[in-house]
Motif scaffolding. Structure first.
Motif, mmCIF file in Angstrom:
data_model
loop_
_atom_site.group_PDB
_atom_site.id
_atom_site.type_symbol
_atom_site.label_atom_id
_atom_site.label_comp_id
_atom_site.label_asym_id
_atom_site.label_seq_id
_atom_site.Cartn_x
_atom_site.Cartn_y
_atom_site.Cartn_z
ATOM 1 N N PHE A 30 29.873 -30.864 36.327
ATOM 2 C CA PHE A 30 30.115 -31.073 34.862
ATOM 3 C C PHE A 30 29.561 -29.428 34.279
ATOM 4 O O PHE A 30 28.469 -29.022 34.684
ATOM 5 N N GLU A 31 30.402 -28.963 33.311
ATOM 6 C CA GLU A 31 30.043 -27.574 33.068
ATOM 7 C C GLU A 31 30.419 -27.474 31.461
ATOM 8 O O GLU A 31 31.388 -28.124 31.023
ATOM 9 N N ALA A 32 29.647 -26.784 30.849
ATOM 10 C CA ALA A 32 29.679 -26.520 29.246
ATOM 11 C C ALA A 32 29.729 -25.002 29.089
ATOM 12 O O ALA A 32 28.984 -24.141 29.779
ATOM 13 N N GLN A 33 30.833 -24.541 28.315
ATOM 14 C CA GLN A 33 30.979 -22.849 28.268
ATOM 15 C C GLN A 33 30.996 -22.759 26.645
ATOM 16 O O GLN A 33 31.830 -23.165 25.814
ATOM 17 N N ASN A 34 29.925 -21.973 26.216
ATOM 18 C CA ASN A 34 30.080 -21.243 25.110
ATOM 19 C C ASN A 34 30.317 -22.575 23.885
ATOM 20 O O ASN A 34 31.070 -22.079 22.789
ATOM 21 N N LEU A 35 29.339 -23.558 23.910
ATOM 22 C CA LEU A 35 29.538 -24.601 22.892
ATOM 23 C C LEU A 35 28.949 -24.007 21.547
ATOM 24 O O LEU A 35 27.776 -23.338 21.531
ATOM 25 N N ARG A 36 29.608 -24.357 20.469
ATOM 26 C CA ARG A 36 28.670 -24.177 19.157
ATOM 27 C C ARG A 36 29.045 -25.343 18.497
ATOM 28 O O ARG A 36 30.086 -26.252 18.330
ATOM 29 N N LYS A 37 27.943 -25.583 17.556
ATOM 30 C CA LYS A 37 28.032 -26.710 16.467
ATOM 31 C C LYS A 37 27.428 -26.628 15.234
ATOM 32 O O LYS A 37 26.217 -25.943 15.258
ATOM 33 N N ARG A 38 27.919 -26.827 14.186
ATOM 34 C CA ARG A 38 27.176 -26.386 13.076
ATOM 35 C C ARG A 38 27.533 -27.690 11.936
ATOM 36 O O ARG A 38 28.567 -28.469 12.144
ATOM 37 N N PHE A 39 26.440 -28.251 11.311
ATOM 38 C CA PHE A 39 26.436 -29.062 10.142
ATOM 39 C C PHE A 39 26.410 -28.451 9.016
ATOM 40 O O PHE A 39 25.189 -28.035 8.514
ATOM 41 N N GLY A 40 27.538 -28.186 8.102
ATOM 42 C CA GLY A 40 27.559 -27.699 6.783
ATOM 43 C C GLY A 40 27.035 -26.019 7.260
ATOM 44 O O GLY A 40 27.754 -25.357 8.155
ATOM 45 N N ALA A 41 26.047 -25.576 6.524
ATOM 46 C CA ALA A 41 25.550 -24.209 6.789
ATOM 47 C C ALA A 41 24.653 -24.094 7.883
ATOM 48 O O ALA A 41 24.333 -22.805 8.251
ATOM 49 N N ARG A 42 24.295 -25.195 8.322
ATOM 50 C CA ARG A 42 23.317 -25.078 9.463
ATOM 51 C C ARG A 42 23.854 -24.970 10.679
ATOM 52 O O ARG A 42 24.613 -25.865 11.214
ATOM 53 N N VAL A 43 23.531 -23.947 11.529
ATOM 54 C CA VAL A 43 24.056 -23.712 12.962
ATOM 55 C C VAL A 43 22.896 -24.312 13.999
ATOM 56 O O VAL A 43 21.734 -24.133 14.003
ATOM 57 N N VAL A 44 23.394 -25.449 14.599
ATOM 58 C CA VAL A 44 22.768 -26.154 15.316
ATOM 59 C C VAL A 44 22.847 -25.681 16.981
ATOM 60 O O VAL A 44 21.594 -25.557 17.902
ATOM 61 N N LEU A 45 24.121 -25.457 17.368
ATOM 62 C CA LEU A 45 24.211 -24.954 18.669
ATOM 63 C C LEU A 45 24.881 -23.722 18.790
ATOM 64 O O LEU A 45 26.081 -23.424 17.646
ATOM 65 N N GLU A 46 24.531 -22.734 19.324
ATOM 66 C CA GLU A 46 25.267 -21.183 19.321
ATOM 67 C C GLU A 46 25.388 -21.050 20.738
ATOM 68 O O GLU A 46 24.861 -20.460 21.240
ATOM 69 N N ASN A 47 26.587 -20.996 21.146
ATOM 70 C CA ASN A 47 26.835 -20.318 22.620
ATOM 71 C C ASN A 47 26.108 -20.996 23.685
ATOM 72 O O ASN A 47 25.608 -20.371 24.509
ATOM 73 N N ILE A 48 26.248 -22.198 23.564
ATOM 74 C CA ILE A 48 25.419 -23.258 24.538
ATOM 75 C C ILE A 48 26.358 -23.304 25.768
ATOM 76 O O ILE A 48 27.362 -23.570 25.714
ATOM 77 N N SER A 49 25.684 -22.819 26.927
ATOM 78 C CA SER A 49 26.418 -22.693 28.234
ATOM 79 C C SER A 49 25.596 -23.526 29.432
ATOM 80 O O SER A 49 24.382 -23.060 29.327
ATOM 81 N N LEU A 50 26.065 -24.469 30.271
ATOM 82 C CA LEU A 50 25.041 -24.872 31.263
ATOM 83 C C LEU A 50 26.040 -25.710 32.315
ATOM 84 O O LEU A 50 27.170 -25.881 32.047
ATOM 85 N N SER A 51 25.532 -25.564 33.432
ATOM 86 C CA SER A 51 26.476 -26.132 34.763
ATOM 87 C C SER A 51 25.478 -26.948 35.362
ATOM 88 O O SER A 51 24.384 -26.634 35.803
ATOM 89 N N ILE A 52 26.126 -28.156 35.791
ATOM 90 C CA ILE A 52 25.389 -29.179 36.550
ATOM 91 C C ILE A 52 25.903 -29.434 37.698
ATOM 92 O O ILE A 52 27.204 -29.915 37.832
ATOM 93 N N GLU A 53 25.370 -29.327 38.847
ATOM 94 C CA GLU A 53 26.039 -29.454 40.151
ATOM 95 C C GLU A 53 25.899 -31.010 40.837
ATOM 96 O O GLU A 53 25.039 -31.666 39.980
ATOM 97 N N ASP A 54 26.894 -31.155 41.302
ATOM 98 C CA ASP A 54 27.174 -32.667 42.099
ATOM 99 C C ASP A 54 25.900 -33.058 42.864
ATOM 100 O O ASP A 54 25.343 -32.198 43.617
ATOM 101 N N GLY A 55 25.426 -34.248 42.705
ATOM 102 C CA GLY A 55 24.127 -34.676 43.366
ATOM 103 C C GLY A 55 22.813 -34.081 43.008
ATOM 104 O O GLY A 55 21.859 -34.380 43.609
ATOM 105 N N THR A 56 22.741 -33.689 41.934
ATOM 106 C CA THR A 56 21.526 -32.937 41.388
ATOM 107 C C THR A 56 20.893 -33.756 40.375
ATOM 108 O O THR A 56 21.600 -34.592 39.695
ATOM 109 N N VAL A 57 19.699 -33.457 40.065
ATOM 110 C CA VAL A 57 19.124 -33.836 38.639
ATOM 111 C C VAL A 57 18.849 -32.495 37.913
ATOM 112 O O VAL A 57 18.283 -31.593 38.541
ATOM 113 N N HIS A 58 19.377 -32.623 36.546
ATOM 114 C CA HIS A 58 19.410 -31.226 35.830
ATOM 115 C C HIS A 58 18.783 -31.592 34.622
ATOM 116 O O HIS A 58 19.151 -32.621 33.884
ATOM 117 N N GLY A 59 17.722 -30.856 34.330
ATOM 118 C CA GLY A 59 17.086 -30.944 33.151
ATOM 119 C C GLY A 59 16.892 -30.227 32.008
ATOM 120 O O GLY A 59 17.729 -29.029 32.278
#
Length: 247
Positions: A4-33
């Motif tokens: 599972f992988e996320a690359q450069n996620l952005r999310k805003r609600f109106g003028a409020r920026v909540v997520l800015e360039n979120i990237s993460l990588s989850i390997e198979d068979g692991t616990v990712h916090g």
């Protein structure tokens, strides 16, 4: 390759920026916090990863497939399941019925939940097997509302496991738990990690550092570090924060 992988996620609600360039990588068979202070964007990140919010930009892939912008039910059918910080259980039914209603066999059969469920031994056996994974098979025929809080958390995880996911997202699973229930939940996740990939948001840093293979630290809507628990102890932000005492 990451499951599972996320690359450069952005999310805003109106003028409020909540997520800015979120990237993460989850390997198979692991616990990712996922950790970070209140208001850092952790839960919004979970909602975006699991289809409850569409990202404004960026890309999400699961098992090599682009799932960006797909609806929660579409994502669930692909093998992604989740729990919520606020539990969503049917308290007026028995424990096993909560699990049966989440089974793919039930959802695809068009069964009447009142008339047909308890006459279907295959569904009952399948639900009991799921409950056994979380140590609740002996409580199957009790009212869900009667379970102690820690066992209600375990039941919520059972409901998330019922669709046979490849990856399970858990949102603050220790929320509201005492010491003994938290210890039991840690033992449960250690057992489940042999069968599932797990990603969890968690405010209890001792719990998270003891279980996770890797941890993404979110602050100001960004991933400021993604590393092993051992290496995160050297992170300057972690060291300066209250989390540093745990790390």
């Amino acid at each position: 390759m990451a499951l599972f992988e996320a690359q450069n996620l952005r999310k805003r609600f109106g003028a409020r920026v909540v997520l800015e360039n979120i990237s993460l990588s989850i390997e198979d068979g692991t616990v990712h916090g996922i950790m970070g202070p209140n208001g850092a964007g952790k839960t919004t990140c979970f909602h975006v990863l699991t289809g409850h919010h569409a990202p404004d930009a960026g890309r999400i892939t699961f098992a090599g497939r682009d799932i960006t912008g797909k609806k929660p039910h579409q994502i669930a059918r692909m093998g992604i399941s989740r729990s919520f910080q606020i539990m969503n259980l049917f308290d007026d039914t028995v424990v096993i019925e909560n699990v049966i209603l989440a089974l793919p066999e039930f959802r695809s059969s068009g069964l009447n939940p009142i008339r047909d469920v308890f006459g279907n031994t295959a569904l009952i056996d399948r639900a009991l097997a799921v409950l056994d994974q979380v140590g609740l098979a002996h409580r199957a025929w009790e009212k869900a509302a009667a379970l102690p809080y820690g066992e209600r958390r375990a039941l919520e995880i059972a409901v998330a496991l019922a669709p046979e996911p490849r990856i399970v997202f858990l949102d603050e699973p220790t929320s509201g738990l005492g010491t003994d229930a938290t210890r039991a939940l840690a033992d449960l996740i250690r057992d489940l990690r042999n069968r599932y990939t797990i990603c969890l948001i968690e405010h209890d840093m001792r719990f998270l550092f003891d279980l996770a293979d890797r941890i993404s630290v979110i602050h100001w809507g960004q991933v400021i570090d993604e590393n092993t628990p051992a290496n995160l102890r050297a992170n300057k932000w972690v060291a300066r924060s209250a989390l540093g005492e745990v790390a």
